[in-house]
Design a protein around this motif. Structure first.
Motif, mmCIF file in Angstrom:
data_model
loop_
_atom_site.group_PDB
_atom_site.id
_atom_site.type_symbol
_atom_site.label_atom_id
_atom_site.label_comp_id
_atom_site.label_asym_id
_atom_site.label_seq_id
_atom_site.Cartn_x
_atom_site.Cartn_y
_atom_site.Cartn_z
ATOM 1 N N SER A 52 0.797 -13.642 -11.948
ATOM 2 C CA SER A 52 2.213 -14.186 -11.979
ATOM 3 C C SER A 52 3.223 -12.928 -12.723
ATOM 4 C CB SER A 52 2.543 -15.292 -12.493
ATOM 5 O OG SER A 52 3.910 -15.658 -12.051
ATOM 6 N N LYS A 53 2.746 -12.413 -14.055
ATOM 7 C CA LYS A 53 3.424 -11.488 -14.618
ATOM 8 C C LYS A 53 3.511 -10.266 -13.828
ATOM 9 C CE LYS A 53 2.669 -13.674 -18.975
ATOM 10 N NZ LYS A 53 1.606 -13.634 -20.361
ATOM 11 N N THR A 54 2.391 -9.686 -13.374
ATOM 12 C CA THR A 54 2.536 -8.616 -12.616
ATOM 13 C C THR A 54 3.531 -8.573 -11.430
ATOM 14 O OG1 THR A 54 0.162 -8.021 -13.027
ATOM 15 C CG2 THR A 54 1.120 -7.037 -11.050
ATOM 16 N N VAL A 55 3.673 -9.756 -10.600
ATOM 17 C CA VAL A 55 4.534 -9.966 -9.547
ATOM 18 C C VAL A 55 6.041 -9.859 -9.937
ATOM 19 C CG1 VAL A 55 5.590 -11.446 -7.644
ATOM 20 C CG2 VAL A 55 2.768 -11.144 -8.102
ATOM 21 N N GLN A 56 6.137 -10.483 -11.271
ATOM 22 C CA GLN A 56 7.608 -10.718 -12.006
ATOM 23 C C GLN A 56 7.907 -9.116 -12.280
ATOM 24 O OE1 GLN A 56 9.779 -12.945 -12.021
ATOM 25 N NE2 GLN A 56 11.119 -11.556 -12.921
ATOM 26 N N THR A 57 6.985 -8.355 -12.477
ATOM 27 C CA THR A 57 7.184 -7.014 -13.120
ATOM 28 C C THR A 57 7.532 -6.174 -11.944
ATOM 29 O OG1 THR A 57 5.636 -7.004 -14.966
ATOM 30 C CG2 THR A 57 6.043 -4.865 -14.088
ATOM 31 N N ALA A 58 6.848 -6.331 -10.713
ATOM 32 C CA ALA A 58 7.108 -5.649 -9.540
ATOM 33 C C ALA A 58 8.484 -6.169 -9.104
ATOM 34 C CB ALA A 58 6.152 -6.049 -8.306
ATOM 35 N N HIS A 59 9.048 -7.348 -8.973
ATOM 36 C CA HIS A 59 10.530 -7.709 -8.930
ATOM 37 C C HIS A 59 11.543 -6.951 -9.780
ATOM 38 C CE1 HIS A 59 9.996 -10.949 -5.735
ATOM 39 N NE2 HIS A 59 8.642 -10.911 -6.458
ATOM 40 N N GLU A 60 10.982 -6.714 -10.874
ATOM 41 C CA GLU A 60 12.023 -6.309 -12.101
ATOM 42 C C GLU A 60 12.029 -4.756 -11.715
ATOM 43 O OE1 GLU A 60 10.413 -7.235 -15.813
ATOM 44 O OE2 GLU A 60 10.942 -9.315 -15.486
ATOM 45 N N MET A 61 10.929 -3.982 -11.006
ATOM 46 C CA MET A 61 11.106 -2.573 -10.821
ATOM 47 C C MET A 61 11.823 -2.274 -9.586
ATOM 48 S SD MET A 61 7.141 -1.653 -11.791
ATOM 49 C CE MET A 61 7.455 -0.124 -11.245
ATOM 50 N N PHE A 62 11.549 -3.389 -8.582
ATOM 51 C CA PHE A 62 12.202 -2.871 -7.338
ATOM 52 C C PHE A 62 12.917 -4.296 -6.724
ATOM 53 C CE2 PHE A 62 8.183 -0.413 -7.431
ATOM 54 C CZ PHE A 62 8.841 0.621 -7.239
ATOM 55 N N PRO A 63 14.191 -4.804 -7.598
ATOM 56 C CA PRO A 63 14.699 -6.036 -7.145
ATOM 57 C C PRO A 63 15.631 -5.838 -5.822
ATOM 58 C CG PRO A 63 16.147 -4.601 -8.861
ATOM 59 C CD PRO A 63 14.695 -3.968 -8.523
ATOM 60 N N GLY A 64 15.295 -6.827 -5.000
ATOM 61 C CA GLY A 64 15.870 -7.000 -3.721
ATOM 62 C C GLY A 64 14.804 -6.532 -2.631
ATOM 63 N N TYR A 65 13.677 -5.841 -3.092
ATOM 64 C CA TYR A 65 12.452 -5.272 -2.194
ATOM 65 C C TYR A 65 11.658 -6.207 -1.545
ATOM 66 C CZ TYR A 65 14.420 -0.487 -2.811
ATOM 67 O OH TYR A 65 15.175 0.444 -2.967
ATOM 68 N N ARG A 66 10.857 -6.273 -0.751
ATOM 69 C CA ARG A 66 9.850 -7.132 0.130
ATOM 70 C C ARG A 66 8.825 -6.416 0.377
ATOM 71 N NH1 ARG A 66 12.064 -9.947 -2.967
ATOM 72 N NH2 ARG A 66 13.380 -11.826 -2.506
ATOM 73 N N PHE A 67 7.466 -7.011 -0.099
ATOM 74 C CA PHE A 67 6.412 -6.388 0.581
ATOM 75 C C PHE A 67 5.968 -7.110 2.152
ATOM 76 C CE2 PHE A 67 5.797 -6.105 -3.976
ATOM 77 C CZ PHE A 67 5.127 -4.797 -4.064
ATOM 78 N N THR A 68 5.663 -6.259 3.014
ATOM 79 C CA THR A 68 5.196 -6.656 4.167
ATOM 80 C C THR A 68 3.895 -6.181 4.676
ATOM 81 O OG1 THR A 68 6.533 -4.986 5.242
ATOM 82 C CG2 THR A 68 7.486 -7.219 5.045
ATOM 83 N N ARG A 69 3.067 -6.801 5.198
ATOM 84 C CA ARG A 69 1.797 -6.235 5.751
ATOM 85 C C ARG A 69 1.943 -5.355 7.032
ATOM 86 N NH1 ARG A 69 -1.631 -7.695 9.600
ATOM 87 N NH2 ARG A 69 -0.411 -9.917 9.970
ATOM 88 N N THR A 70 1.258 -4.345 7.255
ATOM 89 C CA THR A 70 1.632 -3.332 8.223
ATOM 90 C C THR A 70 0.111 -3.130 8.772
ATOM 91 O OG1 THR A 70 1.142 -1.366 6.900
ATOM 92 C CG2 THR A 70 3.161 -1.931 7.222
ATOM 93 N N GLY A 71 0.170 -3.241 9.980
ATOM 94 C CA GLY A 71 -1.092 -3.275 10.826
ATOM 95 C C GLY A 71 -1.893 -4.419 10.689
ATOM 96 N N SER A 72 -3.180 -4.279 11.315
ATOM 97 C CA SER A 72 -3.957 -5.613 11.540
ATOM 98 C C SER A 72 -4.788 -5.941 10.000
ATOM 99 C CB SER A 72 -5.067 -5.326 12.588
ATOM 100 O OG SER A 72 -5.557 -4.117 12.387
ATOM 101 N N ILE A 73 -5.554 -6.914 10.170
ATOM 102 C CA ILE A 73 -6.538 -7.209 8.910
ATOM 103 C C ILE A 73 -7.831 -6.883 9.615
ATOM 104 C CG2 ILE A 73 -7.288 -8.928 7.633
ATOM 105 C CD1 ILE A 73 -4.559 -10.563 8.166
ATOM 106 N N ASP A 74 -8.569 -6.179 8.771
ATOM 107 C CA ASP A 74 -9.936 -5.632 8.941
ATOM 108 C C ASP A 74 -10.729 -6.911 8.205
ATOM 109 O OD1 ASP A 74 -9.451 -3.638 10.493
ATOM 110 O OD2 ASP A 74 -9.192 -2.586 8.628
ATOM 111 N N GLU A 75 -11.943 -7.213 8.723
ATOM 112 C CA GLU A 75 -12.670 -8.385 7.673
ATOM 113 C C GLU A 75 -14.163 -8.115 8.227
ATOM 114 O OE1 GLU A 75 -12.434 -12.436 8.838
ATOM 115 O OE2 GLU A 75 -11.131 -11.971 10.495
ATOM 116 N N HIS A 76 -15.130 -8.360 7.285
ATOM 117 C CA HIS A 76 -16.359 -8.394 7.338
ATOM 118 C C HIS A 76 -16.816 -9.056 6.032
ATOM 119 C CE1 HIS A 76 -17.609 -5.071 4.440
ATOM 120 N NE2 HIS A 76 -16.510 -4.606 4.983
#
Length: 122
Positions: A52-76
């Motif tokens: 949770s603290k890591t996510v909060q730090t990311a929000h403080e570093m990049f206010p208003g920015y959002r993470f999105t997945r790109t491409g497909s998910i590989d799994e095995h």
């Protein structure tokens, strides 16, 4: 890709994009094992509070920015891999990378190892 993999990825990105600490804690509790570990070139944390603290730090570093997945998910086996980008709405991405996820027998996330493909100089 299984629906489980898609659900895990959706919740993972919901965690990263959640501004509310209480709501984020609920997402983390449902998604990650107690002894979860996240490591990338910038962070190395263990446990729900560290996440949770890591996510909060990311929000403080990049206010208003959002993470999105790109491409497909590989799994095995018990592993998933996806790529992501970080951007402000309507803007080009300022960072991107690849996450490798290890799932516990319970189906929750045990570990994420992140690799950053591009990022701003800080």
């Amino acid at each position: 890709m299984t629906s489980t993999a898609a659900t895990i990825a959706d919740q993972y990105f919901a965690m990263w994009n959640c501004d509310d600490a209480e709501a984020r804690a609920e997402i983390i509790a449902g998604l990650w094992v107690d002894e979860a570990m996240f490591v990338d070139p910038t962070f190395e944390v263990t446990g729900h509070d560290g996440l949770s603290k890591t996510v909060q730090t990311a929000h403080e570093m990049f206010p208003g920015y959002r993470f999105t997945r790109t491409g497909s998910i590989d799994e095995h086996h018990n592993r998933l891999r996806w790529t992501w980008e970080l951007a402000a709405e309507g803007q080009p991405a300022v960072a991107g990378g690849t996450d490798v996820v290890t799932l516990a027998p319970s189906g929750k996330i045990l570990e994420v190892v992140g690799f950053i493909d591009f990022a701003p100089a800080h």
